[in-house]
Enzyme design. Structure first.
Site, PDB file in Angstrom:
ATOM      1  N   ALA A   1       0.832  -1.200   0.000  1.00 50.07           N
ATOM      2  CA  ALA A   1       0.000   0.000   0.000  1.00 50.07           C
ATOM      3  C   ALA A   1       0.876   1.263   0.000  1.00 50.07           C
ATOM      4  CB  ALA A   1      -0.989  -0.051   1.162  1.00 50.07           C
ATOM      5  N   CYS A   2       0.509   2.253   0.814  1.00 53.94           N
ATOM      6  CA  CYS A   2       1.239   3.530   0.786  1.00 53.94           C
ATOM      7  C   CYS A   2       2.707   3.382   1.189  1.00 53.94           C
ATOM      8  CB  CYS A   2       0.567   4.556   1.695  1.00 53.94           C
ATOM      9  SG  CYS A   2      -1.006   5.115   1.069  1.00 53.94           S
TER      10      CYS A   2
END
Ligand code: COA
Length: 383
Positions: free
Chosen positions: A155-156
Site C-alpha cells: 500500500a502507501c
C-alpha cells in the site's frame, strides 16, 4: 556488508489535474441527482439525503488543493465519476507500466549509466493493474534490463519497502543496482462518490535507482539504515479482488449510483480517517525516533524529512514529534497541496523535488506509512 546509495530518482506527472473546486462541483452535482432520484425514500425517512462536499473542508482537513489524474473528464462527469482508461491489447505497453517507464527513464538519464548495470526491477505500488505477468517484468522488458523483476504491494508504504528490498539485494550481492518504480493510478481505486474520501488521492509514478556504494559515482545519497514495521488493521481497506470482481461498484452501469446506496463501496478505498490518524501518528513517530537513535543519529537534528504525503495534519504532527519542535517548511517537505496523496509515490516525489539547499554530510529521512498498517524508514546522507 555492501552499503547502498540512492543514486537517482525520476518522476512522471500526468498532464491533467483537478482542482478542489472542480471536484466538489462534480460531487455535488452527483449528490443532487442521487437525492432527486431517491426523493420519495428520503421523504419517507428510509434514506438520508446526501450533504454537499466543500472546498474549505478539504483544504483544512487534508492540505490538498489539487491532484494530477490520468483522465479528468471521466472523474468529473457526474453520470460517471470514474476515470475512463480504455483497456489495451496485450501487444501494447500497459498503462501502469507506461507511467513507470516514464519515471524510470528520467531516473536512468539522471544516473547516466547504461541499463545493463541494473540487475533487478521492483514494481512497488498499492494497486497492480493485473495479477500476472508482473508489471515489473513488463517494465524490465520495455527498458531492456536483464536480471529479474517482480511486483510487491505494501500500500502507501510500498516505496520504502521497495528501497529496503533493493538495499538488501545489494548487501547480499544479488544485484549491483536495482530500479524500483512506484506507478500509482489512485484515481481508479478512489470512490469519487464518497464525500469522506473523494478528495484524497492523485495519480503519478516515481522511480528510484539504488546502487552499490562500491560502484556508484560521487553524487547521490548513502543509505544509512532501513527499517520496516507492520501491524494489522482494518482501518484502511480495499476489498476488491479476484473473488469478488463482479461486485465492484461499476460506474459504466450507472442506473443506480451505488450498490450500497450512499456512495460507499468496500470494493474501493475506504478508511476510518480519525482512527488512522490516532493509530499511525504515534506508531510512525516512535519508529522514526527509535530507528534514528539506533543509528546514532539525533532525530532533532535531521536536516530534512520527506514523509509519506498522507494529509497535512498528520504530516505536521509527525514532523513535530520527530524534531521536537515545529519544523520549518524547508525541513518537513509538503507536496500535498499540489499532488494530493499519491500513495507509495508521495515521499519519493517530495525527495525528488526538494533536495535544494542540502550539503554533503546532511542527513534526511524518507518515510512512508499507510494501510496494513505498514511503515518504513530510510535514513540517507548526502554524498
Ligand atoms: N466536505 C465537507 N464536510 C465533510 C466532508 C467533505 N468532503 N467529508 C467529511 N465532512 C464532514 C463530516 O461529515 C463531519 O461532519 P460532522 O462533524 O458534522 O459529523 C466532519 O466533516 C468531520 O469529518 P471527519 O471524517 O471526522 O473528518 P476529519 O477531520 O477526521 O478529516 C480526514 C478527515 C480523512 C482528512 C482525516 O481523518 C485524516 O486525515 N485522517 C488520516 C488518514 C489518512 O490520511 N489516510 C490516508 C492513508 S495513510
Amino acid at each position: 556488508m555492501t552499503t547502498s546509495v540512492i543514486a537517482a530518482t525520476g518522476l512522471f506527472t500526468p498532464e491533467q489535474s483537478i482542482t478542489n473546486e472542480e471536484l466538489v462541483a462534480a460531487y455535488n452535482a452527483w449528490a443532487e441527482r442521487w437525492n432527486a432520484r431517491h426523493a420519495d425514500r428520503i421523504a419517507a425517512g428510509e434514506l438520508e439525503a446526501l450533504t454537499p462536499s466543500s472546498v474549505e473542508f478539504i483544504e483544512k482537513a487534508s492540505g490538498i488543493k489539487k491532484r494530477y489524474v490520468l483522465d479528468k473528464a471521466g472523474i468529473l462527469d457526474p453520470a460517471r465519476m470514474v476515470p475512463h482508461l480504455p483497456e489495451r491489447s496485450n501487444d501494447e505497453l500497459s498503462i501502469l507500466a507506461e507511467m513507470a517507464v516514464k519515471a524510470a527513464e528520467q531516473a536512468i538519464a539522471a544516473w547516466g549509466k547504461p541499463v545493463g548495470e541494473i540487475g533487478a526491477v521492483i514494481c512497488a505500488a498499492s494497486n497492480m493493474q493485473r495479477p500476472y505477468p508482473a508489471m515489473a517484468i513488463e517494465v524490465q522488458q520495455a527498458l531492456g534490463i536483464e536480471g529479474f523483476a517482480f511486483d510487491m504491494n505494501v500500500a502507501c508504504s510500498s516505496a520504502t519497502f521497495g528501497i529496503k528490498t533493493a538495499a538488501d539485494f545489494i548487501a547480499s550481492g544479488s544485484a549491483k543496482a536495482v530500479l524500483m518504480v512506484n506507478p500509482e493510478i489512485c484515481s481508479a481505486h478512489l470512490n469519487f462518490r464518497d464525500r469522506d474520501s473523494h478528495f484524497i488521492f492523485g495519480d503519478v509514478a516515481t522511480a528510484v535507482i539504488v546502487e552499490s556504494a562500491g560502484t556508484s559515482g560521487p553524487g547521490g545519497w548513502d543509505v544509512l539504515g532501513t527499517r520496516l514495521k507492520t501491524v494489522f488493521s482494518n482501518n484502511i481497506r480495499n476489498n476488491f479482488g479476484f473473488l469478488n470482481r463482479a461486485a465492484r461498484h461499476d460506474a459504466d452501469a450507472i442506473s443506480d449510483p451505488s450498490p450500497l446506496g450512499d456512495g460507499k463501496s468496500d470494493k474501493m478505498f475506504v478508511q476510518q480517517g480519525r482512527k488512522v490518524f490516532k493509530d499511525v501518528v504515534p506508531m510512525v513517530s516512535d519508529m522514526i525516533v527509535d530507528h534514528a537513535r539506533d543509528l546514532g543519529l539525533d532525530p532533532a537534528s535531521l536536516d530534512r524529512l520527506w514523509l509519506h504525503q498522507a494529509n497535512i495534519n498528520m504530516n505536521e504532527m509527525i514532523g513535530r514529534k520527530v524534531l521536537g519542535r515545529d519544523p520549518s517548511p524547508d525541513e518537513n517537505v509538503i507536496i500535498l497541496d499540489d499532488y494530493a496523496n499519491t500513495s507509495s509515490a508521495g515521499s519519493i516525489i517530495a525527495f525528488h523535488l526538494h533536495q535544494q539547499g542540502l550539503e554533503t554530510g546532511d542527513v534526511g529521512l524518507i518515510c512512508s506509512f499507510g494501510a496494513g498498517y505498514s511503515a518504513g524508514s530510510v535514513f540517507v546522507r548526502k554524498r
